[in-house]
Structure formats: structure tokens, C-alpha cells
Design an enzyme around this catalytic site. Structure first.
Site, PDB file in Angstrom:
ATOM      1  N   SER A 114       0.852  -1.191   0.000  1.00 45.21           N
ATOM      2  CA  SER A 114       0.000   0.000   0.000  1.00 45.21           C
ATOM      3  C   SER A 114       0.881   1.233   0.000  1.00 45.21           C
ATOM      4  O   SER A 114       1.968   1.227   0.587  1.00 45.21           O
ATOM      5  CB  SER A 114      -0.902   0.022   1.239  1.00 45.21           C
ATOM      6  OG  SER A 114      -1.573   1.273   1.351  1.00 45.21           O
ATOM      7  N   TYR A 160      -2.697  -0.550   9.829  1.00 48.28           N
ATOM      8  CA  TYR A 160      -2.652  -0.952   8.420  1.00 48.28           C
ATOM      9  C   TYR A 160      -1.345  -0.505   7.779  1.00 48.28           C
ATOM     10  O   TYR A 160      -0.655  -1.297   7.125  1.00 48.28           O
ATOM     11  CB  TYR A 160      -3.849  -0.348   7.688  1.00 48.28           C
ATOM     12  CG  TYR A 160      -3.937  -0.725   6.230  1.00 48.28           C
ATOM     13  CD1 TYR A 160      -4.434  -1.968   5.849  1.00 48.28           C
ATOM     14  CD2 TYR A 160      -3.549   0.167   5.236  1.00 48.28           C
ATOM     15  CE1 TYR A 160      -4.529  -2.316   4.507  1.00 48.28           C
ATOM     16  CE2 TYR A 160      -3.639  -0.170   3.896  1.00 48.28           C
ATOM     17  CZ  TYR A 160      -4.126  -1.412   3.540  1.00 48.28           C
ATOM     18  OH  TYR A 160      -4.220  -1.745   2.218  1.00 48.28           O
TER      19      TYR A 160
END
Length: 259
Positions: free
Chosen positions: A140, A153
Site C-alpha cells: 500500500s 494498516y
């Protein structure tokens, strides 16, 4: 027309039930690979396998190390040696860092980081012994740029990214390449869950940027489709990228300004 190099090969894709994982499975199947599609939710896997004859469903929680080892052994016994591994399985738990629950932190790392370790260890040792293979981890852009409310995350994806690069260094002499594709905002169920009731307005805010949340917008003026990310994955897994390893390819429309 030149035949795809993936024809007759076996690819293992985690998180293949929906979103980016399903798009990667479709893209590899279209290239002629037999795809071992892994997800812990059997419903979407069954639907994907019904849609694509080249897809074989495997219900699996990548956080379970014994289950991963057993599944990889079964995949190779029934389908053949895995030459492409794509780590897509991931979860997102949002909260301010000082309010984040222990369980949310632990579960995020169990899937996003430890799950990558489990699959890479099980498949990577086999690839190394055979002297070929490609691993692509879907990370990500949050791994490289801080995001408010996404500490678990972002940290888990950063850890998975560096693990994959270290693995790439260790396996390079064995002919195994390991790379990362780092998407930005992508039109998936995970993304839409963040948008609330007014999906259209929320999507526009992502594109425009949000100064209050310290977020730059998307210079290209759109969020990614899962297929955009899948195309980058297939490229890095292919022989066209044969001299690329330990690379982190951002597919985010310029949203991080490649900071």
C-alpha cells in the site's frame, strides 16, 4: 500471436475472493496460468471458480501457518509447482493510534504481515530449490506515507514490504524475484467501506484531497480500478521484468507524490 509465458504454469493468489485479489486471479488466468485462488471466505471463491475454469479454489486463512504449509503442499501435488505467488490478502482496521484495540492491531498484523511471511516461506523455499519463481506482494502507498487513523494498516504493510525486499535479496542468487506493488485508493469493498453513505461524494474527496486529514489528492484525477493494480502485478511476475527485484511499484495515480 506469441503465446503467453504463463501458459501451463501455476500461480497462487491470496485474498482472491474479491477486489484486487480477484482481479489478479482473472488477469493471470487470462494469461493461461492455472490459478490456486486462496481466501478464507468460500463463497466468493466458489463464484470465481465457476466463472473461470482455470481457477482452483482453496479456503485458507493465511494467518494459520500449518494450514498454509498444508495448502501449498496440496496445491503443488495437484496442480504442479507454483511459479508465481501473489500476496493480496489483507484487512483494514481504522482508529486513532492511541485508541487502537490490541485485538485490531494483532489481527491486522496476523493477516497483512505474518500471512505474507507464511506464504512466502512455504512457497519461497520450493521456488529457491527449483531455481525460478516470482513473488509479488500487494502492499500500500500507506506504507510510505503516514495516514491518520490507519496506523496498524500502514505499519503492517510497511513490514510486509520490507520483508518482501529482504526475501528478494536472499533469493536473488536462486533465480527468484520478489517485488511489491503498492496501490493507493482503489475501488474495492474495503475502500468503499470507508466512504459511508454518500459514496460519490466520498470518492470525490479522495480524488480532490483532504487537508484536514493531511491527504494529497490524486493527480491523475481518478482512483484505481482493481484491474489497474492487477496489470502491474502481472508485469512484475512476468519475464518482461526479469531484471527487476526488490522493487516497490506505486500504482496510486501520483497520490503520494512518490514521497
Amino acid at each position: 500471436m506469441q503465446q503467453s509465458e504463463f501458459v501451463g504454469t501455476v500461480a497462487m493468489v491470496t485474498g482472491a475472493g474479491q477486489g484486487i485479489g480477484a482481479a489478479v486471479a482473472r488477469a493471470l488466468a487470462a494469461e493461461g496460468a492455472v490459478v490456486a485462488a486462496v481466501d478464507r471466505d468460500p463463497g466468493p471463491l466458489t463464484a470465481l471458480a465457476a466463472e473461470l475454469p482455470a481457477v482452483r479454489p482453496y479456503v485458507l486463512d493465511v494467518a494459520d501457518t500449518r494450514a498454509v504449509d498444508t495448502a501449498v503442499e496440496e496445491i503443488e501435488r495437484h496442480l504442479g509447482p507454483v511459479t508465481t505467488l501473489v500476496n493480496v490478502a489483507g484487512i483494514l482496521r481504522t482508529a486513532p493510534a492511541v485508541e487502537l484495540a490490541d485485538q485490531d492491531w494483532a489481527e491486522t498484523f496476523a493477516v497483512n504481515t505474518t500471512g505474507v511471511f507464511h506464504t512466502c516461506r512455504a512457497v519461497g523455499r520450493r521456488m529457491a530449490a527449483r531455481g525460478r519463481g516470482a513473488v509479488v506482494t500487494v502492499g500500500s502507498n500507506a506504507a510510505g506515507v503516514p495516514r491518520a487513523g490507519m496506523a496498524a494498516y500502514a505499519a503492517s504493510k510497511a513490514a510486509a514490504t520490507m520483508f518482501t525486499r529482504c526475501l528478494g535479496l536472499e533469493l536473488a542468487r536462486s533465480g527468484v524475484r520478489c517485488n511489491i506493488v503498492s496501490p493507493g485508493s482503489t475501488d474495492t469493498a474495503m475502500q468503499r467501506a470507508l466512504w459511508g453513505a454518500d459514496q460519490e461524494a466520498a470518492q470525490q474527496r479522495v480524488v480532490d484531497g483532504d487537508l484536514a486529514a493531511w491527504r494529497v489528492g490524486v493527480p491523475l484525477g481518478r482512483i484505481a480500478a482493481p484491474a489497474d493494480v492487477a496489470e502491474a502485478v502481472v508485469f512484475l511476475a512476468s519475464d518482461r521484468a526479469r531484471h527487476i527485484t526488490m522493487h516497490d511499484l506505486y500504482v496510486d495515480g501520483g497520490a503520494t507524490l512518490r514521497a
